[in-house]
Design an enzyme around this catalytic site. Structure first.
Site, PDB file in Angstrom:
ATOM      1  N   GLY A  52      52.573  10.411 102.423  1.00 44.77           N
ATOM      2  CA  GLY A  52      53.587  10.422 103.481  1.00 44.77           C
ATOM      3  C   GLY A  52      53.834  11.849 103.955  1.00 44.77           C
ATOM      4  O   GLY A  52      53.997  12.742 103.135  1.00 44.77           O
TER       5      GLY A  52
ATOM      6  N   ARG B 227      50.782  26.874 106.754  1.00 48.94           N
ATOM      7  CA  ARG B 227      50.766  28.211 107.376  1.00 48.94           C
ATOM      8  C   ARG B 227      50.866  29.315 106.320  1.00 48.94           C
ATOM      9  O   ARG B 227      50.154  30.327 106.380  1.00 48.94           O
ATOM     10  CB  ARG B 227      51.915  28.301 108.378  1.00 48.94           C
ATOM     11  CG  ARG B 227      52.031  29.642 109.044  1.00 48.94           C
ATOM     12  CD  ARG B 227      53.447  30.127 108.922  1.00 48.94           C
ATOM     13  NE  ARG B 227      53.654  31.412 109.561  1.00 48.94           N
ATOM     14  CZ  ARG B 227      54.526  32.296 109.088  1.00 48.94           C
ATOM     15  NH1 ARG B 227      55.225  32.036 107.999  1.00 48.94           N
ATOM     16  NH2 ARG B 227      54.685  33.441 109.703  1.00 48.94           N
TER      17      ARG B 227
ATOM     18  N   VAL C  69      47.561  29.605 104.440  1.00 45.43           N
ATOM     19  CA  VAL C  69      46.507  30.224 105.257  1.00 45.43           C
ATOM     20  C   VAL C  69      46.788  31.726 105.452  1.00 45.43           C
ATOM     21  O   VAL C  69      45.901  32.560 105.296  1.00 45.43           O
ATOM     22  CB  VAL C  69      46.358  29.484 106.609  1.00 45.43           C
ATOM     23  CG1 VAL C  69      45.350  30.184 107.510  1.00 45.43           C
ATOM     24  CG2 VAL C  69      45.941  28.033 106.366  1.00 45.43           C
TER      25      VAL C  69
ATOM     26  N   ARG D  23      46.543   7.964 103.794  1.00 49.23           N
ATOM     27  CA  ARG D  23      46.435   7.382 102.451  1.00 49.23           C
ATOM     28  C   ARG D  23      44.990   6.874 102.383  1.00 49.23           C
ATOM     29  O   ARG D  23      44.545   6.155 103.273  1.00 49.23           O
ATOM     30  CB  ARG D  23      47.445   6.266 102.270  1.00 49.23           C
ATOM     31  CG  ARG D  23      48.903   6.748 102.509  1.00 49.23           C
ATOM     32  CD  ARG D  23      49.916   5.731 102.027  1.00 49.23           C
ATOM     33  NE  ARG D  23      51.219   5.917 102.664  1.00 49.23           N
ATOM     34  CZ  ARG D  23      52.204   6.678 102.172  1.00 49.23           C
ATOM     35  NH1 ARG D  23      52.044   7.314 101.041  1.00 49.23           N
ATOM     36  NH2 ARG D  23      53.360   6.771 102.811  1.00 49.23           N
TER      37      ARG D  23
ATOM     38  N   GLY E  74      52.597  14.158  97.681  1.00 50.25           N
ATOM     39  CA  GLY E  74      53.531  13.606  96.712  1.00 50.25           C
ATOM     40  C   GLY E  74      52.862  13.246  95.389  1.00 50.25           C
ATOM     41  O   GLY E  74      51.760  13.729  95.090  1.00 50.25           O
ATOM     42  N   ASP E  75      53.520  12.395  94.625  1.00 55.31           N
ATOM     43  CA  ASP E  75      53.025  12.048  93.285  1.00 55.31           C
ATOM     44  C   ASP E  75      51.622  11.431  93.332  1.00 55.31           C
ATOM     45  O   ASP E  75      50.769  11.752  92.504  1.00 55.31           O
ATOM     46  CB  ASP E  75      54.013  11.120  92.571  1.00 55.31           C
ATOM     47  CG  ASP E  75      54.351   9.872  93.376  1.00 55.31           C
ATOM     48  OD1 ASP E  75      54.090   9.848  94.598  1.00 55.31           O
ATOM     49  OD2 ASP E  75      54.885   8.916  92.788  1.00 55.31           O
TER      50      ASP E  75
ATOM     51  N   THR F 239      56.845  15.926  99.822  1.00 61.83           N
ATOM     52  CA  THR F 239      57.286  14.534 100.008  1.00 61.83           C
ATOM     53  C   THR F 239      58.789  14.514 100.234  1.00 61.83           C
ATOM     54  O   THR F 239      59.516  15.291  99.615  1.00 61.83           O
ATOM     55  CB  THR F 239      56.941  13.648  98.785  1.00 61.83           C
ATOM     56  OG1 THR F 239      57.639  12.401  98.910  1.00 61.83           O
ATOM     57  CG2 THR F 239      57.324  14.271  97.460  1.00 61.83           C
TER      58      THR F 239
ATOM     59  N   ASP G 197      60.589  12.253  99.258  1.00 64.64           N
ATOM     60  CA  ASP G 197      61.195  11.456  98.184  1.00 64.64           C
ATOM     61  C   ASP G 197      61.783  12.265  97.023  1.00 64.64           C
ATOM     62  O   ASP G 197      62.574  11.738  96.246  1.00 64.64           O
ATOM     63  CB  ASP G 197      60.166  10.472  97.614  1.00 64.64           C
ATOM     64  CG  ASP G 197      59.929   9.284  98.527  1.00 64.64           C
ATOM     65  OD1 ASP G 197      60.631   9.189  99.563  1.00 64.64           O
ATOM     66  OD2 ASP G 197      59.062   8.454  98.215  1.00 64.64           O
TER      67      ASP G 197
ATOM     68  N   ASP H 174      60.478  13.043  94.282  1.00 66.61           N
ATOM     69  CA  ASP H 174      60.249  12.339  93.013  1.00 66.61           C
ATOM     70  C   ASP H 174      59.182  12.991  92.135  1.00 66.61           C
ATOM     71  O   ASP H 174      58.439  12.306  91.441  1.00 66.61           O
ATOM     72  CB  ASP H 174      59.895  10.861  93.281  1.00 66.61           C
ATOM     73  CG  ASP H 174      58.702  10.698  94.202  1.00 66.61           C
ATOM     74  OD1 ASP H 174      58.250  11.699  94.776  1.00 66.61           O
ATOM     75  OD2 ASP H 174      58.226   9.567  94.358  1.00 66.61           O
TER      76      ASP H 174
ATOM     77  N   MET I  22      65.116   5.880 103.209  1.00 69.16           N
ATOM     78  CA  MET I  22      63.791   5.803 102.581  1.00 69.16           C
ATOM     79  C   MET I  22      63.838   6.126 101.092  1.00 69.16           C
ATOM     80  O   MET I  22      64.814   6.658 100.579  1.00 69.16           O
ATOM     81  CB  MET I  22      62.810   6.727 103.291  1.00 69.16           C
ATOM     82  CG  MET I  22      62.123   6.042 104.450  1.00 69.16           C
ATOM     83  SD  MET I  22      60.779   7.024 105.080  1.00 69.16           S
ATOM     84  CE  MET I  22      59.888   5.754 105.965  1.00 69.16           C
ATOM     85  N   GLY I  23      62.742   5.852 100.438  1.00 64.92           N
ATOM     86  CA  GLY I  23      62.621   6.093  98.993  1.00 64.92           C
ATOM     87  C   GLY I  23      62.204   4.803  98.323  1.00 64.92           C
ATOM     88  O   GLY I  23      63.046   4.077  97.779  1.00 64.92           O
ATOM     89  N   ARG I  24      60.900   4.539  98.427  1.00 69.34           N
ATOM     90  CA  ARG I  24      60.354   3.283  97.886  1.00 69.34           C
ATOM     91  C   ARG I  24      60.749   3.068  96.422  1.00 69.34           C
ATOM     92  O   ARG I  24      61.197   2.016  96.046  1.00 69.34           O
ATOM     93  CB  ARG I  24      58.833   3.379  97.992  1.00 69.34           C
ATOM     94  CG  ARG I  24      58.170   2.129  98.410  1.00 69.34           C
ATOM     95  CD  ARG I  24      56.695   2.312  98.577  1.00 69.34           C
ATOM     96  NE  ARG I  24      56.234   3.703  98.544  1.00 69.34           N
ATOM     97  CZ  ARG I  24      55.176   4.141  99.185  1.00 69.34           C
ATOM     98  NH1 ARG I  24      54.485   3.314  99.929  1.00 69.34           N
ATOM     99  NH2 ARG I  24      54.782   5.401  99.089  1.00 69.34           N
TER     100      ARG I  24
ATOM    101  N   SER J 139      86.692   2.637 107.507  1.00 73.90           N
ATOM    102  CA  SER J 139      85.292   2.255 107.712  1.00 73.90           C
ATOM    103  C   SER J 139      84.596   2.200 106.358  1.00 73.90           C
ATOM    104  O   SER J 139      85.022   2.865 105.408  1.00 73.90           O
ATOM    105  CB  SER J 139      84.580   3.268 108.608  1.00 73.90           C
ATOM    106  OG  SER J 139      84.585   4.535 107.997  1.00 73.90           O
TER     107      SER J 139
ATOM    108  N   LEU K 109      62.278   7.814 111.037  1.00 71.08           N
ATOM    109  CA  LEU K 109      62.881   9.001 111.671  1.00 71.08           C
ATOM    110  C   LEU K 109      63.234  10.031 110.604  1.00 71.08           C
ATOM    111  O   LEU K 109      63.305  11.229 110.877  1.00 71.08           O
ATOM    112  CB  LEU K 109      64.072   8.629 112.567  1.00 71.08           C
ATOM    113  CG  LEU K 109      65.417   8.205 112.007  1.00 71.08           C
ATOM    114  CD1 LEU K 109      66.269   9.410 111.679  1.00 71.08           C
ATOM    115  CD2 LEU K 109      66.138   7.345 113.013  1.00 71.08           C
ATOM    116  N   GLN K 110      63.417   9.555 109.354  1.00 67.83           N
ATOM    117  CA  GLN K 110      63.720  10.479 108.255  1.00 67.83           C
ATOM    118  C   GLN K 110      62.527  11.359 107.883  1.00 67.83           C
ATOM    119  O   GLN K 110      62.656  12.327 107.148  1.00 67.83           O
ATOM    120  CB  GLN K 110      64.135   9.700 106.999  1.00 67.83           C
ATOM    121  CG  GLN K 110      65.425   8.955 107.165  1.00 67.83           C
ATOM    122  CD  GLN K 110      65.550   7.825 106.151  1.00 67.83           C
ATOM    123  OE1 GLN K 110      66.144   7.990 105.096  1.00 67.83           O
ATOM    124  NE2 GLN K 110      64.978   6.672 106.443  1.00 67.83           N
TER     125      GLN K 110
END
Ligand SMILES: Nc1ncnc2c1ncn2[C@@H]1O[C@H](COP(=O)(O)OP(=O)(O)O)[C@@H](O)[C@H]1O
Ligand SMILES: O=P(O)(O)OC[C@H]1O[C@](O)(COP(=O)(O)O)[C@@H](O)[C@@H]1O
Ligand SMILES: [Mg+2]
Length: 328
Positions: free
Chosen positions: A16, A26, A29, A77, A107-108, A131, A133, A135, A175-177, A221, A259-260
């Site tokens: 991701g 950058r 490099v 992926r 990521g992992d 990532t 996440d 994690d 997010m965050g599976r 709220s 969007l995150q």
């Protein structure tokens, strides 16, 4: 390990995408050029390594990318990289281009692939935690996490405005599976009524009690943060259950989704990515292989990839407790 002589470093982004990946590329490099190395971009992660989507990078390729979200090297992926045949093809392409070291930003999953690849072919490689996440062990923060949290919190603030105007109960899915880090941060940072994360199951009865107590306390709220893939189900599922228990609530669901993953990286992500990118190149030159560069207590540290990916990085118990105290 005795350092090997390195002349050509290949850099790739995988899994991701995350804001700050461009800043990391950058920095890698720029640092490579500083040490008179040749730098190669491997496009579309491991998939590009297998399909020979590899190009030499010049200074102009990394101009004005630091501040941009996404990754100009693109990400993917790759199921083929999970096979020994796929990895062999990838290795042959590196040999073809004379690439003698790798920086893998991901990521992992990406770092698991990097560890395997190093053990099979011994090509000097360093991982960077990229990532949203957060994690990965071996670093307090991953590149992209801070920006993703800022984006989530900004969006929730906007939802709060309309939630308050209409006295509505909102379920906001972040997010965050498999990881509740964005959720718990967004929950604390946006005064959520409750935060549901994959690591801890919150019985629906407890959520009902919490919401009833808040109604009694005349809260204007209510926003419940739900991490996608949470143990109690996604935001839609939870909202349906709550609707049955508390039919008098006007309930809405918002899924923040991808969007995150976008947007200009925050200052924290830019600086983190820049520091880690430079350390990655220097680490390779010093013979630090099969490690991940991360930040712990504001110092860059190298952790064996095997340790960075092992098990599941837990959400801090204090964070969980704080979110609970502040939501009652
Ligand atoms: N066990 C594995 N063996 C080989 N390659 C892997 C393994 N796990 C992940 N990868 C590679 O890393 C890629 C990215 O992993 P993924 O888990 O999707 O994202 P992330 O790196 O962001 O966690 C996968 O598509 C695959 O090519
Ligand atoms: O991009 P996809 O395939 O929709 O994947 C979504 C997943 O990727 C993430 O945004 C980032 O996860 P990774 O960094 O592990 O790839 C998760 O939060 C989310 O669950
Ligand atoms: Mg992952």
């Amino acid at each position: 390990m005795e350092p090997k002589t390195i002349k050509r470093i290949g850099v790739l982004t995988s899994g991701g995408d995350a804001p700050g990946m461009n800043a990391a590329i950058r920095a890698v490099v720029r640092a490579g050029f500083y040490y008179n190395l040749e730098m190669y971009g491997i496009y579309r992660g491991y998939e590009g390594m297998i399909q020979d989507d590899i190009k030499k990078l010049e200074s102009k390729n990394i101009a004005h990318v630091l501040e941009r979200g996404g990754t100009f090297l693109k990400s993917a992926r790759s199921s083929e990289f999970r096979t020994p045949e796929g990895r062999k093809k990838a290795y042959n392409n590196l040999v073809k281009h004379g690439i003698d070291a790798l920086v893998i930003i991901g990521g992992d999953g990406s770092l698991t692939g990097a560890h395997l690849f190093y053990n099979e072919f011994g090509i000097p490689s360093i991982g960077l935690p990229g990532t949203i996440d957060n994690d990965l062990a071996g670093t307090d923060l991953t590149i992209g996490f801070d920006t993703a949290c800022n984006t989530a919190i900004e969006a929730i603030d906007k939802i709060r405005d309309t939630a308050t105007s209409h006295d509505r109960l909102f379920f906001v899915e972040v997010m965050g599976r498999d990881a509740g880090f964005i959720a718990i941060n967004a929950g604390i940072g946006s005064a959520a009524a409750a935060t549901l994360i994959p690591e801890k199951k919150m019985p629906i009865e407890r959520l009902v009690e919490r919401l009833k107590a808040r109604t009694k306390a005349m809260k204007s709220s209510n926003i419940v943060i739900v991490a996608e893939g949470g143990k109690s189900g996604g935001a839609v599922e939870i909202a349906e259950k709550i609707k049955k228990e508390l039919p008098y609530y006007d309930i809405k669901v918002t899924i923040l989704g991808h969007l995150q993953r976008g947007g200009a990286p925050s200052s924290l992500d830019r600086v983190l990515a820049s520091k880690l990118g430079v350390f990655a190149v220097e680490g390779l030159m010093q013979g630090k292989y099969d490690v991940m560069a991360g930040i712990i207590n504001n110092k860059v540290v190298f952790t064996p990839i095997s340790k960075a990916i092992v098990g599941h990085k837990e959400v801090d118990e204090d964070d969980f407790r704080i979110a609970k105290i502040l939501s009652t």
